[in-house]
Structures are given as structure tokens and as C-alpha cells.
Design a protein around this motif. Structure first.
Motif, PDB file in Angstrom:
ATOM      1  N   GLN A  49     -14.078  -1.616 -35.211  1.00 23.99           N
ATOM      2  CA  GLN A  49     -14.749  -1.589 -33.915  1.00 23.99           C
ATOM      3  C   GLN A  49     -16.209  -2.021 -34.055  1.00 23.99           C
ATOM      4  O   GLN A  49     -17.022  -1.732 -33.194  1.00 23.99           O
ATOM      5  CB  GLN A  49     -14.676  -0.192 -33.308  1.00 23.99           C
ATOM      6  CG  GLN A  49     -13.284   0.193 -32.867  1.00 23.99           C
ATOM      7  CD  GLN A  49     -13.280   1.560 -32.234  1.00 23.99           C
ATOM      8  OE1 GLN A  49     -13.460   2.558 -32.914  1.00 23.99           O
ATOM      9  NE2 GLN A  49     -13.088   1.598 -30.937  1.00 23.99           N
ATOM     10  N   TYR A  52     -17.423  -4.141 -31.107  1.00 27.99           N
ATOM     11  CA  TYR A  52     -17.539  -3.318 -29.901  1.00 27.99           C
ATOM     12  C   TYR A  52     -18.815  -2.478 -29.956  1.00 27.99           C
ATOM     13  O   TYR A  52     -19.562  -2.408 -28.971  1.00 27.99           O
ATOM     14  CB  TYR A  52     -16.304  -2.420 -29.758  1.00 27.99           C
ATOM     15  CG  TYR A  52     -16.278  -1.614 -28.484  1.00 27.99           C
ATOM     16  CD1 TYR A  52     -15.810  -2.188 -27.307  1.00 27.99           C
ATOM     17  CD2 TYR A  52     -16.720  -0.307 -28.454  1.00 27.99           C
ATOM     18  CE1 TYR A  52     -15.789  -1.459 -26.133  1.00 27.99           C
ATOM     19  CE2 TYR A  52     -16.703   0.431 -27.285  1.00 27.99           C
ATOM     20  CZ  TYR A  52     -16.229  -0.154 -26.122  1.00 27.99           C
ATOM     21  OH  TYR A  52     -16.219   0.570 -24.956  1.00 27.99           O
ATOM     22  N   TYR A 101     -15.288   6.013 -25.522  1.00 21.33           N
ATOM     23  CA  TYR A 101     -14.160   5.176 -25.931  1.00 21.33           C
ATOM     24  C   TYR A 101     -14.244   4.857 -27.419  1.00 21.33           C
ATOM     25  O   TYR A 101     -13.245   4.908 -28.133  1.00 21.33           O
ATOM     26  CB  TYR A 101     -14.143   3.891 -25.095  1.00 21.33           C
ATOM     27  CG  TYR A 101     -13.063   2.927 -25.500  1.00 21.33           C
ATOM     28  CD1 TYR A 101     -11.743   3.145 -25.117  1.00 21.33           C
ATOM     29  CD2 TYR A 101     -13.359   1.806 -26.251  1.00 21.33           C
ATOM     30  CE1 TYR A 101     -10.745   2.262 -25.489  1.00 21.33           C
ATOM     31  CE2 TYR A 101     -12.357   0.919 -26.627  1.00 21.33           C
ATOM     32  CZ  TYR A 101     -11.061   1.159 -26.245  1.00 21.33           C
ATOM     33  OH  TYR A 101     -10.077   0.281 -26.610  1.00 21.33           O
ATOM     34  N   ILE A 105     -11.014   6.115 -29.991  1.00 19.22           N
ATOM     35  CA  ILE A 105     -10.075   5.137 -30.575  1.00 19.22           C
ATOM     36  C   ILE A 105     -10.015   5.263 -32.054  1.00 19.22           C
ATOM     37  O   ILE A 105     -10.769   5.405 -32.846  1.00 19.22           O
ATOM     38  CB  ILE A 105     -10.465   3.707 -30.138  1.00 19.22           C
ATOM     39  CG1 ILE A 105     -10.250   3.521 -28.660  1.00 19.22           C
ATOM     40  CG2 ILE A 105      -9.660   2.666 -30.909  1.00 19.22           C
ATOM     41  CD1 ILE A 105      -8.825   3.561 -28.190  1.00 19.22           C
TER      42      ILE A 105
END
Length: 105
Positions: A49, A52, A101, A105
Motif C-alpha cells: 500500500q 496509496y 482504510y 486493509i
């Protein structure tokens, strides 16, 4: 939806079944999906991630901020409201949602 496995025939049958009910797009190789970078090797699949998280920092405009070591000094007191109104409360809510989020995750 991501479909993965080692049974190629089973995956093909599932995709054919889904096509009868839904309009689907089939991407042979997955690189990026809802904030997850996917790196495939012959033996493994790695999820990251990093992009992100980097995008969240860019959105918050804190990519050039200095780091702070923790724990903080014991006498530091935070208050819920210091009199400063948020310039963009929608962006704040989006960033908080993005961080939630990122941690789930």
C-alpha cells in the motif's frame, strides 16, 4: 473482484458463469486494485500500500514535513479545539477515511 488460484479451468468456468449475469472486465495481470499494488512472481504474490499511503500524504500536502520522534514529551497537552477552524473539512474527512482504510486493509 479479484479471482485467483491455481486451477485455470475452474477460474475460466467461474468467469464464464459471471459473464452470463454481469458485465465484467477481465484484466489478465493485476497491477493495482483499490489501493493495493500487486507484484506477482513465479512463486509468490506481494501486496503493498506504499503508493496509496504516498498519495494520502500528497493530498494532505505533508510530503515535505519534518518527522517527529515519539513518544512525545510527557507534559504536552492536546485540546480538541484550539480555535483554528478547518480550512477544508471535507478534505479532512476524506483523509481520515483514507487512513482508516489504510489501517484496515
Amino acid at each position: 473482484m479479484i479471482i485467483t488460484g491455481d486451477n485455470v479451468d475452474g477460474i475460466s468456468d467461474l468467469k464464464a458463469s459471471l459473464r452470463h449475469t454481469f458485465e465484467i472486465k477481465d484484466f489478465d495481470f493485476l497491477n493495482y486494485f483499490i489501493g493495493l499494488e500487486v507484484i506477482s512472481t513465479d512463486d509468490d504474490i506481494y501486496l503493498s500500500q506504499a503508493k496509496y499511503a504516498s498519495d494520502l500524504l500528497t493530498r494532505a500536502e505533508i510530503t515535505d514535513s519534518c518527522i517527529e520522534f515519539t513518544p512525545l514529551e510527557s507534559n504536552v497537552r492536546f485540546t480538541p479545539m484550539d480555535g483554528t477552524v478547518l480550512h477544508n473539512p471535507t478534505l479532512y474527512r476524506q483523509l481520515v477515511g483514507g487512513l482508516v482504510y489504510l489501517t484496515i486493509i
